[in-house]
Scaffold this motif. Structure first.
Motif, mmCIF file in Angstrom:
data_model
loop_
_atom_site.group_PDB
_atom_site.id
_atom_site.type_symbol
_atom_site.label_atom_id
_atom_site.label_comp_id
_atom_site.label_asym_id
_atom_site.label_seq_id
_atom_site.Cartn_x
_atom_site.Cartn_y
_atom_site.Cartn_z
ATOM 1 N N ALA A 253 50.545 -16.682 120.142
ATOM 2 C CA ALA A 253 50.934 -15.691 119.134
ATOM 3 C C ALA A 253 51.535 -14.442 119.757
ATOM 4 C CB ALA A 253 49.733 -15.315 118.272
ATOM 5 N N THR A 254 51.288 -14.194 121.037
ATOM 6 C CA THR A 254 51.851 -13.004 121.671
ATOM 7 C C THR A 254 53.368 -13.077 121.739
ATOM 8 O OG1 THR A 254 51.655 -13.946 123.903
ATOM 9 C CG2 THR A 254 49.786 -12.660 123.069
ATOM 10 N N GLY A 255 53.913 -14.302 121.645
ATOM 11 C CA GLY A 255 55.365 -14.446 121.668
ATOM 12 C C GLY A 255 56.017 -14.048 120.367
ATOM 13 N N GLU A 256 55.214 -13.869 119.306
ATOM 14 C CA GLU A 256 55.762 -13.495 118.009
ATOM 15 C C GLU A 256 55.850 -11.992 117.827
ATOM 16 O OE1 GLU A 256 53.112 -15.308 115.265
ATOM 17 O OE2 GLU A 256 53.446 -17.356 116.037
ATOM 18 N N GLU A 257 55.232 -11.237 118.739
ATOM 19 C CA GLU A 257 55.232 -9.794 118.605
ATOM 20 C C GLU A 257 56.561 -9.210 119.060
ATOM 21 O OE1 GLU A 257 51.952 -8.380 120.808
ATOM 22 O OE2 GLU A 257 50.439 -9.449 119.629
ATOM 23 N N THR A 258 57.039 -8.227 118.352
ATOM 24 C CA THR A 258 58.257 -7.509 118.719
ATOM 25 C C THR A 258 57.921 -6.030 118.844
ATOM 26 O OG1 THR A 258 58.858 -7.264 116.385
ATOM 27 C CG2 THR A 258 59.759 -9.159 117.568
ATOM 28 N N THR A 259 58.540 -5.393 119.787
ATOM 29 C CA THR A 259 58.258 -3.988 120.023
ATOM 30 C C THR A 259 59.068 -3.122 119.076
ATOM 31 O OG1 THR A 259 57.832 -4.434 122.353
ATOM 32 C CG2 THR A 259 58.279 -2.154 121.730
ATOM 33 N N ASP A 260 58.385 -2.382 118.233
ATOM 34 C CA ASP A 260 59.017 -1.411 117.338
ATOM 35 C C ASP A 260 59.081 -0.089 118.092
ATOM 36 O OD1 ASP A 260 59.814 0.355 115.416
ATOM 37 O OD2 ASP A 260 58.426 -0.350 113.870
ATOM 38 N N VAL A 261 60.284 0.264 118.556
ATOM 39 C CA VAL A 261 60.443 1.448 119.390
ATOM 40 C C VAL A 261 59.945 2.694 118.686
ATOM 41 C CG1 VAL A 261 62.093 2.892 120.632
ATOM 42 C CG2 VAL A 261 62.400 0.409 120.581
ATOM 43 N N ALA A 262 60.174 2.779 117.387
ATOM 44 C CA ALA A 262 59.770 3.953 116.634
ATOM 45 C C ALA A 262 58.251 4.086 116.556
ATOM 46 C CB ALA A 262 60.356 3.893 115.224
ATOM 47 N N ALA A 263 57.561 2.928 116.512
ATOM 48 C CA ALA A 263 56.107 2.948 116.369
ATOM 49 C C ALA A 263 55.381 2.897 117.707
ATOM 50 C CB ALA A 263 55.652 1.779 115.499
ATOM 51 N N GLY A 265 53.754 3.788 121.201
ATOM 52 C CA GLY A 265 53.158 4.982 121.772
ATOM 53 C C GLY A 265 53.818 5.325 123.090
ATOM 54 N N GLN A 266 53.401 6.450 123.664
ATOM 55 C CA GLN A 266 54.000 6.899 124.917
ATOM 56 C C GLN A 266 53.790 5.884 126.029
ATOM 57 O OE1 GLN A 266 52.218 10.336 126.714
ATOM 58 N NE2 GLN A 266 53.990 10.807 127.992
ATOM 59 N N GLY A 267 52.574 5.307 126.095
ATOM 60 C CA GLY A 267 52.289 4.350 127.150
ATOM 61 C C GLY A 267 53.177 3.125 127.079
ATOM 62 N N GLU A 268 53.393 2.615 125.861
ATOM 63 C CA GLU A 268 54.252 1.445 125.707
ATOM 64 C C GLU A 268 55.697 1.777 126.039
ATOM 65 O OE1 GLU A 268 55.176 -2.068 122.428
ATOM 66 O OE2 GLU A 268 53.824 -0.401 121.927
ATOM 67 N N GLU A 269 56.163 2.963 125.634
ATOM 68 C CA GLU A 269 57.533 3.376 125.951
ATOM 69 C C GLU A 269 57.732 3.472 127.461
ATOM 70 O OE1 GLU A 269 58.661 6.941 124.014
ATOM 71 O OE2 GLU A 269 58.335 6.185 121.992
ATOM 72 N N LEU A 270 56.775 4.094 128.137
ATOM 73 C CA LEU A 270 56.874 4.227 129.587
ATOM 74 C C LEU A 270 56.813 2.864 130.271
ATOM 75 C CD1 LEU A 270 54.544 7.326 130.048
ATOM 76 C CD2 LEU A 270 56.998 7.244 130.536
ATOM 77 N N PHE A 271 55.991 1.977 129.731
ATOM 78 C CA PHE A 271 55.916 0.620 130.285
ATOM 79 C C PHE A 271 57.259 -0.074 130.152
ATOM 80 C CE2 PHE A 271 55.232 -3.927 130.032
ATOM 81 C CZ PHE A 271 54.381 -4.162 131.103
ATOM 82 N N GLN A 272 57.894 0.047 128.997
ATOM 83 C CA GLN A 272 59.193 -0.575 128.774
ATOM 84 C C GLN A 272 60.249 -0.007 129.723
ATOM 85 O OE1 GLN A 272 59.866 -3.103 126.719
ATOM 86 N NE2 GLN A 272 57.783 -3.232 125.927
ATOM 87 N N GLN A 273 60.104 1.241 130.082
ATOM 88 C CA GLN A 273 61.090 1.881 130.950
ATOM 89 C C GLN A 273 60.859 1.561 132.428
ATOM 90 O OE1 GLN A 273 60.766 6.071 130.077
ATOM 91 N NE2 GLN A 273 61.255 5.798 127.914
ATOM 92 N N SER A 274 59.585 1.459 132.827
ATOM 93 C CA SER A 274 59.262 1.383 134.254
ATOM 94 C C SER A 274 58.750 0.036 134.735
ATOM 95 C CB SER A 274 58.211 2.456 134.603
ATOM 96 O OG SER A 274 58.621 3.735 134.206
ATOM 97 N N CYS A 275 58.177 -0.772 133.851
ATOM 98 C CA CYS A 275 57.424 -1.948 134.307
ATOM 99 C C CYS A 275 57.944 -3.280 133.779
ATOM 100 C CB CYS A 275 55.955 -1.810 133.914
ATOM 101 S SG CYS A 275 55.214 -0.218 134.300
ATOM 102 N N ILE A 276 58.729 -3.251 132.697
ATOM 103 C CA ILE A 276 59.078 -4.485 132.006
ATOM 104 C C ILE A 276 59.944 -5.418 132.847
ATOM 105 C CG2 ILE A 276 61.213 -3.703 130.915
ATOM 106 C CD1 ILE A 276 58.332 -5.742 129.293
ATOM 107 N N MET A 277 60.623 -4.883 133.853
ATOM 108 C CA MET A 277 61.479 -5.727 134.697
ATOM 109 C C MET A 277 60.651 -6.712 135.525
ATOM 110 S SD MET A 277 64.599 -5.071 134.064
ATOM 111 C CE MET A 277 65.411 -5.813 135.486
#
Length: 356
Positions: A253-263, A265-277
């Motif tokens: 089920a984790t494959g069905e989740e999509t990241t809502d940039v507007a919703a 949090g700071q930690g998720e945004e920073l993760f997307q910027q620094s760690c997602i690669m």
């Protein structure tokens, strides 16, 4: 006199400690407390070989003591000459046949279990629908962490292997960089992971991990692979088949989740910027990522495989990875991100859970 007495006291104390400490061992980590049929079979061989060894030692000690006591010069005199036994066919047969029998006693069950435990012919069996009848896990050892891919289930995880109890689990073992060795001491013997070829074997997990200390079985790298070899640990959670199926469903089920940039949090945004690669937060897909899959990070038993699983240690790990685990390939972010930003990422990662 007193000096000799002290030595005997020390010797007696060490002997007593040896007896008592021999019974010590953590259930989730000890080969002497097997929790799977493979480990139990190997334990039988261990006890058999130890029994033969002790028998030989006992016989030699008895002969030695008898020779000392019965044939002392003070008892038999300086001129006593023992009977010559050179060329005795009887004695030569005895000390030839007995070792051969002992070797056969050890060799026959060893060969039997070697072939039994290496039989992976059922790994690729499928049912009428073409689905695999047995669970197969592809294990990839990397500096210094473990990736576990379930090819027939379409999911991948890292650092914590989750398996069902009461059935054979088949493993394909491979190394991504240098030679490692896959070992779960309480479950079964180790097997090398090579870069050039895939090694295959199976294990069975007869006991639920929740019943052992810390709720997991401990896995190790048993091949010296670099400066952080001793820290290359992984954990194993063994669940009843019904609970394992629920875990698989949650991971898929984790494959069905999509990241809502507007919703986000700071930690998720920073993760997307620094760690997602390097790190995925979805368990759906194939292995081969640069860094460990983090889809179930919040459910893990340890940070980086060996640190207590809490936000404080995670912050320390992200800030300076080389201090905690020298030679690993993850960069440190202590100089790139502020303490507040690292804490935000750590809080986000601790919330990634499929079990809660």
């Amino acid at each position: 006199m007193m000096k000799g007495l002290k030595k005997w006291r020390l010797f007696s104390l060490l002997a007593a400690l040896t007896v008592f400490l021999a019974g010590c061992g953590q259930e989730g980590l000890s080969t002497l407390l097997p929790a799977g049929q493979v480990g139990k079979d190997q334990f039988k061989l261990l006890m058999l070989s130890s029994g033969i060894m002790l028998l030989v030692i006992l016989v030699v000690v008895i002969i030695y003591v008898v020779a000392i006591v019965r044939f002392r010069r003070s008892k038999l005199g300086e001129d006593f000459v023992p009977k010559e036994v050179e060329g005795s066919h009887t004695l030569e047969l005895v000390w030839t046949i007995i070792p051969v029998l002992l070797v056969l006693l050890l060799a026959v069950p060893t060969v039997y279990y070697t072939y039994k435990l290496s039989d992976v012919s059922a790994m690729n069996e499928v049912n009428e629908d073409g689905d695999s009848e047995n669970l197969v896990v592809d294990v990839t050892a990397k500096l210094y962490w473990w990736e576990f891919e379930y090819p027939n289930l379409g999911i991948v995880t890292a650092q914590e292997l989750v398996v069902p109890t009461g059935e054979k689990v088949y493993f394909n073992l491979l190394a991504a960089d240098v030679k490692h060795s896959f070992w779960i001491p309480a479950i079964g013997g180790k097997l090398d992971t090579n870069v050039e070829n895939v090694n295959k074997f199976y294990l069975t997990f007869d006991k639920e991990s929740k019943d052992v200390q810390d709720g997991v079985f401990y896995g190790k790298c048993a091949e010296l692979c670099g400066p952080s070899h001793a820290l290359m640990d992984f954990k194993v959670k063994s669940l009843p088949r019904a609970e394992f199926d629920k875990w698989v469903t949650a991971m898929q089920a984790t494959g069905e989740e999509t990241t809502d940039v507007a919703a986000a949090g700071q930690g998720e945004e920073l993760f997307q910027q620094s760690c997602i690669m390097c790190h995925a937060t979805s368990a759906v897909g194939e292995g081969g990522a640069v860094g460990p899959n983090l889809a179930s990070f919040g459910d893990r038993n340890r940070v980086a495989g060996f640190m207590d699983h809490d936000q404080e240690n995670l912050v320390e790990w992200i800030s300076d990875t080389q201090k905690q685990k020298p030679g690993n390939l993850m960069p440190s972010f202590g100089k790139q991100l502020s303490n507040e930003e690292i804490n935000s990422i750590a809080e986000y990662l601790m919330g990634l859970s499929v079990e809660k």
